[in-house]
Design an enzyme around this catalytic site. Structure first.
Site, PDB file in Angstrom:
ATOM      1  CG  ASP A 182      -1.879   0.871   1.392  1.00 55.36           C
ATOM      2  OD1 ASP A 182      -1.741   2.131   0.398  1.00 55.36           O
ATOM      3  OD2 ASP A 182      -2.802   0.865   2.006  1.00 55.36           O
ATOM      4  CG  HIS A 183       3.082   3.844  -3.267  1.00 56.30           C
ATOM      5  ND1 HIS A 183       4.119   4.603  -2.664  1.00 56.30           N
ATOM      6  CD2 HIS A 183       3.324   3.803  -4.612  1.00 56.30           C
ATOM      7  CE1 HIS A 183       5.145   4.622  -3.401  1.00 56.30           C
ATOM      8  NE2 HIS A 183       4.769   4.011  -4.593  1.00 56.30           N
ATOM      9  NE  ARG A 184      -4.160   3.787   1.488  1.00 56.54           N
ATOM     10  CZ  ARG A 184      -5.304   3.522   1.764  1.00 56.54           C
ATOM     11  NH1 ARG A 184      -6.198   4.138   1.765  1.00 56.54           N
ATOM     12  NH2 ARG A 184      -5.522   2.074   2.121  1.00 56.54           N
TER      13      ARG A 184
END
Length: 524
Positions: free
Chosen positions: A494-496
């Site tokens: 998850d790039h968040r």
């Protein structure tokens, strides 16, 4: 005192709203004990045996095998306190579904019998959501005779209140006598074999709201159906059959229209061509028509997987990185462990257990990937422990059992837990608690004979490590070309929760441990 209690489908947890009856474990007339499993149901997560919190005689069952019931729908009724039955505990006079106990206690007041005064206060040891001990007595309610014996259709029998129970024990037959008498007086002639829209205005014999909704969605008139259930009850299978029949009729009409149009055109051009009649050509057109497409409902495990993966793709901005690693040393270390004898011998170690232990070590170095995102609060939640999920393919579909507290386990402990959970998954015995709560997932898709993949993150987790098959391949080792055991590793994250540098560092550390297992000694 004899009481008839209704047991409803309990909330099985984890947000489940419905379940499908797979197999009844009791029949009407059977004697059941408190906490005895009475029905096996399939939820979106697992197969579950549902225990009944009441002890007594089963007087009615609601729903055939294969029927989907919403949470809170009646499952069965139990006559508690019948002659010869053991004294039942708490649930007979408490909980949200007591039928007549409250009315009896109000009627008797201070003059209640000694046996009632000394009734034990304990209850079901297997408390379900919505059932159990300690709840106040429920108010008296009326019981419809079709709920007790299903002797007459719902539309033909008025509701009959169960009389207050006397102080002494009363046989179940005495409790049901006024209800059955009313049913015999008011019951009309049997329902006709075919019910049409013009027949009467009484209620349609349907219990399940899911069946009604399915009929509305496909414009099925329930009054024109003949139910295959008890006393003409319309089941989901009846509606499914009507839907299939309607589709077949529509398809046949379309084919007939096509054949008629084709025959008319050919008749205008040439009534007979090369000795072939229009009727023969029409028959050939029908036989060459494409078959109808098959429609498979998305429900059960398949439906749960579809919902979860769709949500993951919708909410999580994921990215994937991958690397090839030389697993020769890891395979040699595993072979040495399994070949050990004497005091150092132990259970066989699997490659999956070694990779799981590598994952827990890597997550200790990169805790950003052992987290989740609270979108409403706009916060990243770092989780204190690692609950490691692993993908397992079963006959019922893909499931992800969870190894609890994997960060505190060694290779042997992780391996033993993987074996135990895998066996439960294959037999369909996993509970919802064993399929939820994971913080990171390990996906060994190499068992399917493939090298690489870009897996979908198991929502609401933040990352998943994928492992391809380990194959002998040419590899430059110590400056020379050699045949080595090579594996492809992929990380979807998850790039968040992190940037590519953190994800790359995690994957590189995993690859280093695969190529040089001695690196793990630093974390022991």
């Amino acid at each position: 005192m004899a009481q008839v209690l209704e047991f409803r489908l309990p909330d099985l947890g984890e947000g489940l709203t419905e379940a499908e009856i797979v197999r009844w474990l009791v029949e009407v007339g059977d004697v059941v004990a408190v906490d005895q499993p009475v029905v096996e149901v399939e939820t979106a997560k697992a197969m579950v045996e549902v225990p009944c919190p009441y002890g007594g005689v089963v007087t009615a069952r609601f729903g055939e095998e294969g029927t989907e019931l919403p949470v809170g729908a009646p499952l069965l009724t139990v006559a508690v306190g019948a002659p010869g039955e053991p004294e039942t505990s708490g649930p007979a006079s408490s909980g949200p579904n007591a039928r007549s106990g409250a009315g009896a206690s109000r009627a008797s007041g201070p003059s209640s019998s000694p046996s009632a005064a000394t009734e034990p206060s304990g209850g079901s040891g297997n408390v379900l959501v919505g059932y159990g001990t300690g709840a106040p007595a429920a108010r008296r309610r009326r019981i419809r005779p079709d709920r007790l014996g299903r002797a007459v259709p719902e539309a033909s029998v008025p509701e009959v209140a169960v009389p207050d129970a006397p102080a002494a024990e009363t046989p179940v037959s005495d409790v049901l006598a006024p209800v059955r008498a009313a049913a015999s007086v008011t019951a009309p002639a049997p329902m006709p074999a075919q019910v049409t829209a013009a027949d009467g205005q009484g209620p349609v014999p349907v219990v399940s709201p899911l069946v009604r909704r399915l009929a509305r969605q496909h414009d099925i008139d329930l009054r024109r159906l003949v139910g295959s259930g008890p006393d003409g009850l319309i089941l989901r299978a009846d509606v499914d059959g009507a839907i299939r029949k309607a589709e077949e009729t529509a398809t046949e009409k379309a084919r007939t229209a096509h054949v008629s149009a084709t025959s008319a055109v050919r008749a205008d051009v040439s009534p007979v061509s090369d000795g072939v009649s229009p009727a023969s050509e029409a028959a050939a057109s029908v036989s060459s028509a494409a078959p109808a497409a098959e429609r498979i409902p998305l429900r059960g495990v398949r439906g749960a997987v579809a919902d979860k993966l769709s949500r993951s793709r919708t909410e999580i901005p994921d990215a994937t990185c991958w690397v090839d690693a030389d697993a020769t040393e890891l395979m040699a270390a595993r072979a040495a462990m399994n070949a050990a004898t004497g005091p150092s011998a132990g259970p066989k170690v699997s490659v999956l257990a070694l990779l799981a232990r590598i994952c827990t070590a890597a997550l200790a170095r990169f805790p950003e990937l052992n987290s989740t995102v609270d979108a409403e609060a706009r916060e990243i939640v770092r989780l204190p422990g690692v609950h490691l999920g692993f993908a397992a393919q079963t006959e019922r579909g893909l499931v992800v059992p969870v190894v609890r507290d994997a960060h505190a386990r060694g290779v042997e402990s992780i391996g033993a837990e993987i074996v135990r959970l895998t066996e439960l998954a294959r037999t369909g015995k996993l509970s919802p608690a064993q399929l939820t709560g994971g913080t990171f997932t390990l996906n060994n898709y190499g068992v399917f004979g493939v090298d690489g993949s870009t897996p979908i993150i198991n929502h609401p987790e933040a990352a998943m490590l994928g492992v391809g098959r380990i194959m002998p391949r040419p590899w430059v080792h110590q400056g020379e070309l050699a045949v080595r055991q090579v594996v492809q590793l992929s990380l979807t994250f998850d790039h968040r929760v992190c940037d590519g540098g953190t994800a790359g560092g995690f994957l590189r550390y995993v690859a280093d441990c695969v190529e040089q297992p001695a690196v793990l000694l630093r974390t022991l």
